[in-house]
Design a protein around this motif. Structure first.
Motif, short mmCIF file in Angstrom:
data_model
loop_
_atom_site.label_atom_id
_atom_site.label_comp_id
_atom_site.label_asym_id
_atom_site.label_seq_id
_atom_site.Cartn_x
_atom_site.Cartn_y
_atom_site.Cartn_z
N TYR A 71 0.83 -1.20 0.00
CA TYR A 71 0.00 0.00 0.00
C TYR A 71 0.86 1.24 0.00
CZ TYR A 71 0.92 -0.22 5.04
OH TYR A 71 1.53 -0.30 6.26
N LEU A 72 0.24 2.33 -0.37
CA LEU A 72 0.89 3.63 -0.36
C LEU A 72 0.52 4.31 0.94
CD1 LEU A 72 2.49 5.51 -2.39
CD2 LEU A 72 0.30 6.62 -2.78
N VAL A 132 -0.50 12.55 -4.46
CA VAL A 132 -0.93 11.21 -4.07
C VAL A 132 -1.36 10.43 -5.31
CG1 VAL A 132 -2.57 9.87 -2.69
CG2 VAL A 132 -1.64 12.02 -1.79
N ILE A 133 -2.13 11.06 -6.17
CA ILE A 133 -2.58 10.41 -7.40
C ILE A 133 -1.38 10.06 -8.29
CG2 ILE A 133 -3.95 10.71 -9.50
CD1 ILE A 133 -6.12 11.41 -7.71
N LEU A 177 0.32 7.03 -6.83
CA LEU A 177 -0.47 5.82 -7.09
C LEU A 177 -0.29 5.37 -8.54
CD1 LEU A 177 -3.77 6.74 -5.22
CD2 LEU A 177 -2.26 4.81 -4.66
N ASN A 178 -0.39 6.32 -9.45
CA ASN A 178 -0.21 6.00 -10.86
C ASN A 178 1.16 5.41 -11.13
OD1 ASN A 178 -2.76 6.80 -11.70
ND2 ASN A 178 -2.13 8.89 -12.15
N ARG A 237 3.32 3.99 -8.94
CA ARG A 237 3.60 2.74 -8.23
C ARG A 237 2.89 1.54 -8.82
NH1 ARG A 237 4.09 2.26 -1.81
NH2 ARG A 237 4.78 0.12 -1.71
N TRP A 238 1.65 1.73 -9.24
CA TRP A 238 0.87 0.60 -9.73
C TRP A 238 0.48 0.74 -11.20
CZ3 TRP A 238 0.05 1.86 -4.45
CH2 TRP A 238 0.47 0.86 -3.57
#
Length: 138
Positions: free
Chosen positions: A30-31, A45-46, A49-50, A52-53
């Motif tokens: 998880y982040l 944050v977005i 997320l983009n 990392r995954w």
């Protein structure tokens, strides 16, 4: 504590410590983002997320965030049956009376954790959180 009449402070502290100790074991899944970052720089944050995954989530600018997000959370919570018709307790859409009642409850609960017999448990809970917080991605 969402329900101070249903759980003792000692149990809440133990559960808090267990939770934070357990999720550090799966930290790569998880982040972890500091509250301040989420509330002040949501686009970062977005992006994280983009990155990392390998997602394609659209960045949301700060001026796009508004009470609409809270209304959505309230609606979803009501649909799931996890809150009453007034929405989440922390929602800015709550009445001034509800907000005052929540503040009184928070003060009452906070005082419960000042009890001398809970000092070591409070320290352990803080330490488990601090250990996790040190690993924050943002």
């Amino acid at each position: 504590m969402h329900h101070p009449d249903l759980i003792s402070p000692a149990t809440a502290l133990r559960e808090y410590e267990i939770f934070h100790s357990a999720i550090i074991e799966i930290r790569s899944n998880y982040l972890l983002v500091r509250f301040e970052t989420v509330t002040q720089d949501f686009s970062s944050v977005i992006r994280a997320l983009n990155e990392r995954w390998n997602l394609g989530l659209r960045e949301i600018k700060r001026d796009e965030l508004s009470g609409d997000a809270f209304k959505l959370v309230d609606r979803l919570s009501m649909e799931r049956g996890t809150v009453g018709r007034d929405g989440e307790p922390y929602s800015p859409n709550r009445s001034p009376e509800d907000k005052a009642k929540r503040e009184q409850t928070q003060e009452k609960v906070s005082k419960l954790f000042d009890a001398p017999h809970l000092a070591r448990a409070v320290e352990r809970a803080k330490a488990s959180y601090a250990k996790l917080a040190e690993t924050a991605d943002l």
